[in-house]
Scaffold this motif. Structure first.
Motif, PDB file in Angstrom:
ATOM      1  N   ALA A  44      16.170 -10.997  80.278  1.00 16.20           N
ATOM      2  CA  ALA A  44      14.714 -11.036  80.124  1.00 16.20           C
ATOM      3  C   ALA A  44      14.142 -12.191  80.932  1.00 16.20           C
ATOM      4  CB  ALA A  44      14.332 -11.183  78.659  1.00 16.20           C
ATOM      5  N   GLU A  45      12.914 -12.029  81.378  1.00 17.12           N
ATOM      6  CA  GLU A  45      12.216 -13.074  82.108  1.00 17.12           C
ATOM      7  C   GLU A  45      11.353 -13.874  81.139  1.00 17.12           C
ATOM      8  OE1 GLU A  45       9.331 -13.524  86.055  1.00 17.12           O
ATOM      9  OE2 GLU A  45       9.556 -11.567  85.066  1.00 17.12           O
ATOM     10  N   PRO A  46      11.443 -15.192  81.171  1.00 20.57           N
ATOM     11  CA  PRO A  46      10.577 -15.975  80.277  1.00 20.57           C
ATOM     12  C   PRO A  46       9.117 -15.850  80.683  1.00 20.57           C
ATOM     13  CG  PRO A  46      11.710 -17.416  81.836  1.00 20.57           C
ATOM     14  CD  PRO A  46      12.294 -16.043  82.022  1.00 20.57           C
ATOM     15  N   ALA A  47       8.237 -15.886  79.710  1.00 22.22           N
ATOM     16  CA  ALA A  47       6.806 -15.849  80.002  1.00 22.22           C
ATOM     17  C   ALA A  47       6.341 -17.172  80.601  1.00 22.22           C
ATOM     18  CB  ALA A  47       6.021 -15.550  78.732  1.00 22.22           C
ATOM     19  N   THR A  48       7.031 -18.246  80.251  1.00 21.76           N
ATOM     20  CA  THR A  48       6.685 -19.579  80.728  1.00 21.76           C
ATOM     21  C   THR A  48       7.931 -20.439  80.720  1.00 21.76           C
ATOM     22  OG1 THR A  48       5.317 -21.549  80.303  1.00 21.76           O
ATOM     23  CG2 THR A  48       6.071 -20.302  78.390  1.00 21.76           C
ATOM     24  N   LEU A  49       7.918 -21.493  81.525  1.00 22.53           N
ATOM     25  CA  LEU A  49       8.987 -22.497  81.504  1.00 22.53           C
ATOM     26  C   LEU A  49       8.500 -23.786  80.865  1.00 22.53           C
ATOM     27  CD1 LEU A  49      10.435 -22.004  85.121  1.00 22.53           C
ATOM     28  CD2 LEU A  49      11.214 -20.968  82.987  1.00 22.53           C
ATOM     29  N   ASN A  50       7.342 -23.742  80.247  1.00 25.39           N
ATOM     30  CA  ASN A  50       6.767 -24.944  79.654  1.00 25.39           C
ATOM     31  C   ASN A  50       7.290 -25.129  78.229  1.00 25.39           C
ATOM     32  OD1 ASN A  50       4.966 -26.885  78.462  1.00 25.39           O
ATOM     33  ND2 ASN A  50       3.512 -26.451  80.103  1.00 25.39           N
ATOM     34  N   PRO A  51       7.980 -26.239  77.953  1.00 19.18           N
ATOM     35  CA  PRO A  51       8.496 -26.462  76.599  1.00 19.18           C
ATOM     36  C   PRO A  51       7.409 -26.456  75.521  1.00 19.18           C
ATOM     37  CG  PRO A  51       9.553 -27.954  78.131  1.00 19.18           C
ATOM     38  CD  PRO A  51       8.425 -27.291  78.887  1.00 19.18           C
ATOM     39  N   VAL A  52       6.212 -26.942  75.846  1.00 18.31           N
ATOM     40  CA  VAL A  52       5.128 -26.953  74.864  1.00 18.31           C
ATOM     41  C   VAL A  52       4.778 -25.528  74.434  1.00 18.31           C
ATOM     42  CG1 VAL A  52       2.693 -27.536  74.477  1.00 18.31           C
ATOM     43  CG2 VAL A  52       4.179 -29.136  75.689  1.00 18.31           C
ATOM     44  N   GLN A  53       4.929 -24.584  75.348  1.00 23.90           N
ATOM     45  CA  GLN A  53       4.603 -23.197  75.061  1.00 23.90           C
ATOM     46  C   GLN A  53       5.801 -22.397  74.565  1.00 23.90           C
ATOM     47  OE1 GLN A  53       1.618 -22.003  74.866  1.00 23.90           O
ATOM     48  NE2 GLN A  53       0.699 -23.919  75.552  1.00 23.90           N
ATOM     49  N   VAL A 102      14.215 -43.489  84.494  1.00 22.79           N
ATOM     50  CA  VAL A 102      14.284 -42.032  84.559  1.00 22.79           C
ATOM     51  C   VAL A 102      13.038 -41.509  85.264  1.00 22.79           C
ATOM     52  CG1 VAL A 102      14.381 -39.887  83.241  1.00 22.79           C
ATOM     53  CG2 VAL A 102      15.659 -41.903  82.462  1.00 22.79           C
ATOM     54  N   LYS A 103      13.239 -40.518  86.145  1.00 24.24           N
ATOM     55  CA  LYS A 103      12.117 -39.923  86.867  1.00 24.24           C
ATOM     56  C   LYS A 103      12.100 -38.409  86.676  1.00 24.24           C
ATOM     57  CE  LYS A 103      11.809 -43.367  90.581  1.00 24.24           C
ATOM     58  NZ  LYS A 103      11.839 -43.563  92.061  1.00 24.24           N
ATOM     59  N   PHE A 104      10.909 -37.851  86.748  1.00 26.69           N
ATOM     60  CA  PHE A 104      10.758 -36.403  86.763  1.00 26.69           C
ATOM     61  C   PHE A 104      11.054 -35.890  88.166  1.00 26.69           C
ATOM     62  CE2 PHE A 104       8.108 -37.735  83.194  1.00 26.69           C
ATOM     63  CZ  PHE A 104       8.492 -36.835  82.214  1.00 26.69           C
ATOM     64  N   GLY A 167      12.279 -30.242  75.621  1.00 23.31           N
ATOM     65  CA  GLY A 167      12.259 -30.810  76.960  1.00 23.31           C
ATOM     66  C   GLY A 167      10.958 -31.543  77.227  1.00 23.31           C
ATOM     67  N   VAL A 168      11.054 -32.733  77.810  1.00 25.25           N
ATOM     68  CA  VAL A 168       9.875 -33.567  78.044  1.00 25.25           C
ATOM     69  C   VAL A 168       9.307 -33.287  79.437  1.00 25.25           C
ATOM     70  CG1 VAL A 168       9.014 -35.931  78.228  1.00 25.25           C
ATOM     71  CG2 VAL A 168      10.713 -35.344  76.480  1.00 25.25           C
ATOM     72  N   ILE A 169       7.982 -33.191  79.524  1.00 27.48           N
ATOM     73  CA  ILE A 169       7.277 -32.978  80.790  1.00 27.48           C
ATOM     74  C   ILE A 169       6.308 -34.138  81.021  1.00 27.48           C
ATOM     75  CG2 ILE A 169       7.512 -30.478  80.613  1.00 27.48           C
ATOM     76  CD1 ILE A 169       4.587 -30.335  79.744  1.00 27.48           C
ATOM     77  N   PRO A 170       5.825 -34.338  82.243  1.00 25.25           N
ATOM     78  CA  PRO A 170       4.916 -35.468  82.517  1.00 25.25           C
ATOM     79  C   PRO A 170       3.571 -35.305  81.801  1.00 25.25           C
ATOM     80  CG  PRO A 170       5.820 -34.570  84.558  1.00 25.25           C
ATOM     81  CD  PRO A 170       6.165 -33.597  83.476  1.00 25.25           C
ATOM     82  N   HIS A 171       2.948 -36.430  81.466  1.00 26.27           N
ATOM     83  CA  HIS A 171       1.644 -36.371  80.809  1.00 26.27           C
ATOM     84  C   HIS A 171       0.567 -35.847  81.754  1.00 26.27           C
ATOM     85  CE1 HIS A 171       1.334 -40.279  82.878  1.00 26.27           C
ATOM     86  NE2 HIS A 171       0.018 -40.132  82.803  1.00 26.27           N
ATOM     87  N   THR A 172       0.859 -35.882  83.056  1.00 27.71           N
ATOM     88  CA  THR A 172      -0.099 -35.374  84.039  1.00 27.71           C
ATOM     89  C   THR A 172      -0.042 -33.848  84.161  1.00 27.71           C
ATOM     90  OG1 THR A 172       1.571 -35.767  85.753  1.00 27.71           O
ATOM     91  CG2 THR A 172      -0.095 -37.483  85.406  1.00 27.71           C
ATOM     92  N   PRO A 180       6.146 -26.807  84.712  1.00 20.88           N
ATOM     93  CA  PRO A 180       5.952 -28.242  84.944  1.00 20.88           C
ATOM     94  C   PRO A 180       7.264 -28.917  85.338  1.00 20.88           C
ATOM     95  CG  PRO A 180       6.091 -27.798  82.608  1.00 20.88           C
ATOM     96  CD  PRO A 180       6.089 -26.464  83.285  1.00 20.88           C
ATOM     97  N   PRO A 181       7.188 -30.095  85.962  1.00 23.16           N
ATOM     98  CA  PRO A 181       8.406 -30.830  86.311  1.00 23.16           C
ATOM     99  C   PRO A 181       9.174 -31.276  85.066  1.00 23.16           C
ATOM    100  CG  PRO A 181       6.481 -31.691  87.483  1.00 23.16           C
ATOM    101  CD  PRO A 181       5.974 -30.778  86.406  1.00 23.16           C
ATOM    102  N   GLY A 182      10.467 -31.508  85.240  1.00 22.94           N
ATOM    103  CA  GLY A 182      11.299 -32.027  84.165  1.00 22.94           C
ATOM    104  C   GLY A 182      12.227 -33.096  84.690  1.00 22.94           C
ATOM    105  N   THR A 183      13.085 -33.616  83.833  1.00 19.24           N
ATOM    106  CA  THR A 183      14.046 -34.649  84.238  1.00 19.24           C
ATOM    107  C   THR A 183      15.474 -34.122  84.276  1.00 19.24           C
ATOM    108  OG1 THR A 183      14.394 -35.382  81.952  1.00 19.24           O
ATOM    109  CG2 THR A 183      12.608 -36.448  83.183  1.00 19.24           C
ATOM    110  N   GLY A 184      15.669 -32.809  84.089  1.00 23.24           N
ATOM    111  CA  GLY A 184      17.002 -32.231  84.041  1.00 23.24           C
ATOM    112  C   GLY A 184      17.670 -32.149  85.402  1.00 23.24           C
ATOM    113  N   PRO A 185      18.894 -31.628  85.451  1.00 17.93           N
ATOM    114  CA  PRO A 185      19.653 -31.611  86.705  1.00 17.93           C
ATOM    115  C   PRO A 185      19.086 -30.667  87.764  1.00 17.93           C
ATOM    116  CG  PRO A 185      20.855 -30.470  84.969  1.00 17.93           C
ATOM    117  CD  PRO A 185      19.703 -31.165  84.313  1.00 17.93           C
TER     118      PRO A 185
END
Length: 510
Positions: A44-53, A102-104, A167-172, A180-185
């Protein structure tokens, strides 16, 4: 739109034939022959990659790190946090120190502002995060300094760190940004909606760079098509229906990986339907189903019987008496006493209403089709006419899934409580609600376990579903890759979250 290269029956026959002849799966350049790239198929395809959603709610994502994450043994370890969070003396707040440096993937630094913005967005009703019901204990998030965050609770919640795997995303980034960007590999480099998602190494990743430098995830919802393309050498790995696992395992150069899960299969029973909404019918069906036989016929033997959504992976919370014996005579008596009487054709009716309903499953999903058909066949033996139909619509009974192996609250509360986010049938049981509420706010581990067991006992006399099995997930993987570590998977799984590739960052070529 679903596309079939061949009919499902012809493809299934081709799979079996190829397995019996030992026909090899040909390799293609840029896929299984490449030591640095991998191509996987997702169901299945995710509707979003945003952890908040709601993307990757239990963590385990390729692109995002949480403050903490689950390990193979289901314990937590610190990731973006410097150590596992500890509560204040009164249990009403938790303070988390963040790792420095740590950077995004977009190059911006991780700070407390990012964590505050994310969890505040989850709590904000205007954002409409599907995770908000799971954070009812969280009253606010505050940045103590640039690398320190305090979570304030409205009541003590001893297992609050289980909510910090998000998963944490930038406040921007917008709370509705689909990638959104992430800090994962890994970082997303391309998303062709409906077709595939391409991930490459996150050049700012703070950990050891993975050996697999590029991952392409192709969306193939049809089981038969996915198996055929795996055999043709298009993919390095796919999920396969359990009934096809034996045949696929006979492909040259392919191994089958099985994973225990907390992922249940159940038949949801809408209360608005005059048949499935009747408590006697729901109860009778739970006695009438031979779960072991269904697992053998529909799931290729890959699963364990289930009676409630509480998974076996959390044994301290499972009530051993909250089960149904196989007793079709008892099922018949329950139906007789409720006025559902058999007609000349053996099908029951009451007040002119025939004991008949439709069970829906996704078209192209071999496993759920087999489960629906086996369920329908068994229920006819007690005078209930069930029709298994693909994509019958939201109003029909459904073959549903769900399950969380990490926390009992997340495993059952939103499914069984009145108004729960995953309670889609309109089910309401005051006894179940009271027990779940007690468990939700219990601070003593023993009292918490007792309350969850009480909820199961209350539920078993008035079920909302026919819970059938905890399935075993099966995957086909080319054996030139090494690194899979056994885990107990949640319902959410696949190339982008949990599954045999949950630790893809440590995989290597053989």
């Amino acid at each position: 739109m679903r596309r079939l290269l061949l009919t499902a029956s012809l493809l299934a026959a081709a799979v079996v034939l190829a397995g019996c002849t030992g026909e090899s799966a040909p390799n293609k350049p840029g896929t299984v022959n490449d030591n640095t790239t991998m191509t996987l198929a997702a169901t299945a395809e995710p509707a979003t990659l945003n952890p908040v959603q709601g993307f990757a709610p239990e963590g385990g994502s390729r692109m995002y790190d949480g403050l903490v994450e689950y390990q193979a043994d289901r314990t937590l370890r610190a990731v973006l946090a410097t150590e596992l969070p500890q509560p204040a003396a009164d249990g009403r707040s938790w303070t988390v120190k963040l790792r420095s440096g740590v950077k995004f993937s977009d190059g911006s630094p991780l700070t407390a502002a990012d964590v505050v913005a994310e969890y505040s967005a989850v709590l904000n009703p205007a954002v409409k995060s599907p995770l908000r019901p799971d954070f009812d204990m969280l009253s606010g998030v505050t940045a103590v300094d640039d690398l320190t965050v305090r979570f304030d609770l409205s009541f003590p919640y001893p297992t609050f760190p289980t909510r910090l795997v998000l998963g944490v995303i930038p406040h921007t980034a917008s709370a509705t940004d689909p990638q959104p960007p992430g800090t994962g590999p890994y970082a997303v480099t391309g998303w062709d909606k409906g077709k595939q998602l391409v991930l490459v190494l996150n050049k700012n990743y703070a950990g050891t760079p993975p050996k697999v430098v590029k991952l392409t995830v192709v969306f193939v919802p049809d089981d038969a098509t996915r198996i055929s393309r795996m055999h043709n050498g298009d993919f390095d790995g796919v999920e396969v229906p359990p009934q096809q696992a034996v045949a696929v395992a006979k492909y040259d150069g392919v191994k089958v990986i099985t994973e225990d899960t907390a992922d249940y299969r159940a038949v949801s029973l809408p209360t608005s339907n005059p048949v499935t909404g009747d408590r006697a019918v729901r109860l009778a069906m739970n006695f009438a189903v031979d779960r072991k036989d269904l697992i053998g016929t529909a799931l290729g033997g890959k699963g364990t019987p289930a009676y409630t959504p509480m998974p076996d992976s959390l044994p301290e919370f499972v009530d051993p008496g909250a089960t149904y014996r196989l007793d079709r005579q008892a099922a018949g008596r329950i139906l007789d006493q409720a006025g559902w009487l058999a007609g000349a054709d053996g099908i029951r009716s009451r007040g002119g209403v025939r004991a008949a309903f439709t069970v829906s499953y996704p078209a192209g999903d071999m496993e759920r089709r087999a489960v629906a058909q086996a369920f329908a066949k068994q229920l006819r033996g007690v005078g209930i006419d069930v029709t298994a139909t693909p994509d019958a619509g939201a109003g029909a009974a459904q073959i549903v899934d769900g399950g969380n192996p990490f926390d009992p609250d997340l495993a059952v509360r939103q499914v069984l409580r009145t108004g729960g986010a995953a309670n889609t049938t309109g089910y309401s049981n005051p006894g179940v609600d009271a027990a779940l509420d007690s468990a939700h706010k219990a601070t003593d581990p023993a009292a918490r376990a007792t309350a969850f067991r009480a909820a199961q006992r209350a539920y078993i006399g008035d079920p909302s579903m026919v819970t059938l099995a905890f399935v075993t997930h099966t995957y086909a993987v080319h054996d030139n890759w090494s690194g899979s570590v056994a885990i107990t998977e949640p319902s959410v799984h696949g190339p982008l979250t949990w599954g045999p590739w949950w630790n893809l960052a440590t995989w290597t070529i053989r």
